[in-house]
Design an enzyme around this catalytic site. Structure first.
Site, PDB file in Angstrom:
ATOM      1  CD  GLN A  11      -3.042   0.753   2.308  1.00  0.00           C
ATOM      2  OE1 GLN A  11      -3.066  -0.303   2.921  1.00  0.00           O
ATOM      3  NE2 GLN A  11      -3.857   1.748   2.584  1.00  0.00           N
ATOM      4  CB  SER A  92       3.278  -4.244   3.676  1.00  0.00           C
ATOM      5  OG  SER A  92       2.114  -4.199   4.458  1.00  0.00           O
ATOM      6  CG  LEU A  93      -1.095  -5.824  -0.534  1.00  0.00           C
ATOM      7  CD1 LEU A  93      -2.204  -6.757  -0.132  1.00  0.00           C
ATOM      8  CD2 LEU A  93      -1.595  -4.625  -1.293  1.00  0.00           C
ATOM      9  NE  ARG A 117      -2.284  -7.755   4.935  1.00  0.00           N
ATOM     10  CZ  ARG A 117      -1.562  -6.664   4.743  1.00  0.00           C
ATOM     11  NH1 ARG A 117      -2.054  -5.685   3.982  1.00  0.00           N
ATOM     12  NH2 ARG A 117      -0.358  -6.514   5.284  1.00  0.00           N
ATOM     13  CG  HIS A 201       3.160  -3.251   9.065  1.00  0.00           C
ATOM     14  ND1 HIS A 201       2.899  -4.584   8.842  1.00  0.00           N
ATOM     15  CD2 HIS A 201       2.974  -2.626   7.883  1.00  0.00           C
ATOM     16  CE1 HIS A 201       2.589  -4.759   7.566  1.00  0.00           C
ATOM     17  NE2 HIS A 201       2.605  -3.582   6.970  1.00  0.00           N
ATOM     18  CD  GLN A 250       2.721  -8.471   6.339  1.00  0.00           C
ATOM     19  OE1 GLN A 250       1.698  -7.828   6.153  1.00  0.00           O
ATOM     20  NE2 GLN A 250       3.364  -9.097   5.367  1.00  0.00           N
TER      21      GLN A 250
END
Length: 415
Positions: A11, A92-93, A117, A201, A250
């Protein structure tokens, strides 16, 4: 052979109109957009191409659209080419996109998972009064010391992303982020406010976990066909169950991107290609991967195509699994002087490898390649080669040939 790393963005790479040229020029992209739209219940094409920028950047929409666009771009890039991918990872994603590309998730499950998510994270962040800043121009250790000192006064700022030696992302309440910004600047650093909806996070995302972990429990996760590096550990996943556990962790743990990059640099990764909109990761990687080449598929598709074609040609000139197994079988030292054992375990196995080498190497089945690896293992075990050396030789062969889908054979050595 140059090791190739494919990286997928997270993102922050989204923007209004992203992916338009890929959608217009490739039927496979349009099909993926339609397939995903049926799953999420709204038109991804309308979202990406005609919706206001504020809608595209919403967490619930940005994450799904980034997954679908990045993966469909990956499919276009690899169509008609047997791309020798050595490693996959994402920020991340983007890690979920990497798992999808590695065959650990189906497209349908990945879309459903990311939908949950994004919605869970957006819901958790709503009205939370939290956000993120990037601490730049200051070494990681100094940023961590600033955070420690600042938090000693009762604050709660957390490291969210270890992006590089001079870029560390922090999460916290807006008031605490304002305070840590002054703290950093007083010590020679600089803070940049990030346009995100919450403190991702970090433990501020704990409220998103119940819904997300439930979704994780409902999808099938397989062992990746290509090593995928985890944001949580900075290392390659070793099992499907480890993937499920780490994806949940995560949400509330820092992204260890710099650890992933360092680990892959240590493995001599030579070519890095970012697959997704823009070139956020390319900018982070440039200068951090030594002499490695870094490209963005979105920004330089023709250049990437030429690089991939070159790698494919290089791979064709490399000895295949069978040839490397023959070489390793001959090169390993013998520590077994029992004539019968040596004949049955080494001589007979080597002759079988020679028979496999006479076949068309381009058309070998996975079963035949696996048989070659197992014959090499039999030879090394009979020669009483130490297990660490066995593992190293097998892993080296799989990396060189891009046949990392056979890595379970090497993993069996540890049991």
């Amino acid at each position: 052979m140059k090791d190739l790393v494919i990286v997928f963005p997270g993102q922050g790479s989204q923007f209004a109109g992203m992916g338009r040229k890929w959608f217009d020029e490739h039927e496979s992209v349009r099909e993926r957009f339609a397939q995903a739209s049926d799953i999420v219940g709204y038109s991804l094409a309308d979202l990406c191409f005609t919706a206001p920028p504020a809608e595209v950047t919403r967490t619930r929409y940005a994450q799904v659209s980034l997954l679908v666009l990045s993966y469909s771009m990956y499919e276009v890039m690899t169509a008609g080419r047997k791309v020798p991918v050595s490693y996959l990872t994402g920020h991340s994603l983007g890690e979920i996109t990497a798992l999808l590309a590695a065959g650990a998730l189906t497209f349908e499950d990945a879309v459903r998972l990311v939908k949950v998510r994004g919605e869970a994270m957006e819901g958790c962040a709503a009205d939370s009064g939290t956000g993120m800043i990037a601490a730049v121009r200051m070494p990681v250790a100094d940023v961590e010391k600033c955070v420690e000192d600042f938090n000693a006064a009762g604050h709660d700022v957390q490291v969210a992303n270890y992006n590089g030696e001079l870029q560390t992302v922090l999460s916290g309440t807006l008031d605490d982020l304002k305070g840590i910004t002054a703290h950093l600047e007083d010590r020679g650093g600089r803070a940049v406010k990030l346009n995100v909806a919450g403190a991702f996070h970090s433990t501020f995302m704990a409220g998103a976990l119940p819904e997300y972990t439930k979704a994780l429990s409902e999808v099938t996760i397989a062992e990746p066909a290509v090593p995928v590096y985890s944001n949580v550990t900075g290392e390659a996943y070793e099992s499907a169950e480890a993937i499920r556990e780490a994806l949940a962790v995560q949400l509330t743990s820092p992204v260890r991107w710099s650890d992933i990059v360092a680990a892959l640099v240590d493995r001599k990764a030579a070519v890095w290609i970012e697959v997704g909109p823009k070139q956020v990761l390319k900018k982070m990687l440039t200068g951090a991967v030594g002499s490695g080449e870094v490209y963005s598929l979105d920004e330089e598709p023709d250049r990437v195509g030429a690089v991939l074609d070159h790698l494919v040609e290089l791979k064709k000139r490399e000895p295949g699994v069978v040839g490397l197994c023959l070489g390793a079988a001959a090169a390993t030292r013998n520590r077994n002087f029992d004539a019968d054992e040596y004949h049955n375990g080494v001589v007979v196995s080597y002759r079988k490898l020679q028979e496999l080498s006479k076949l068309d190497q381009e058309s070998l089945s996975d079963q035949q390649k696996q048989a070659a690896v197992e014959l090499l293992l039999t030879i090394m075990r009979t020669k009483r080669v130490p297990e660490p050396e066995q593992r190293d030789r097998i892993e080296s062969i799989l990396r060189r040939t891009g046949e990392v889908g056979l890595r379970t054979i090497a993993g069996a050595l540890a049991t």
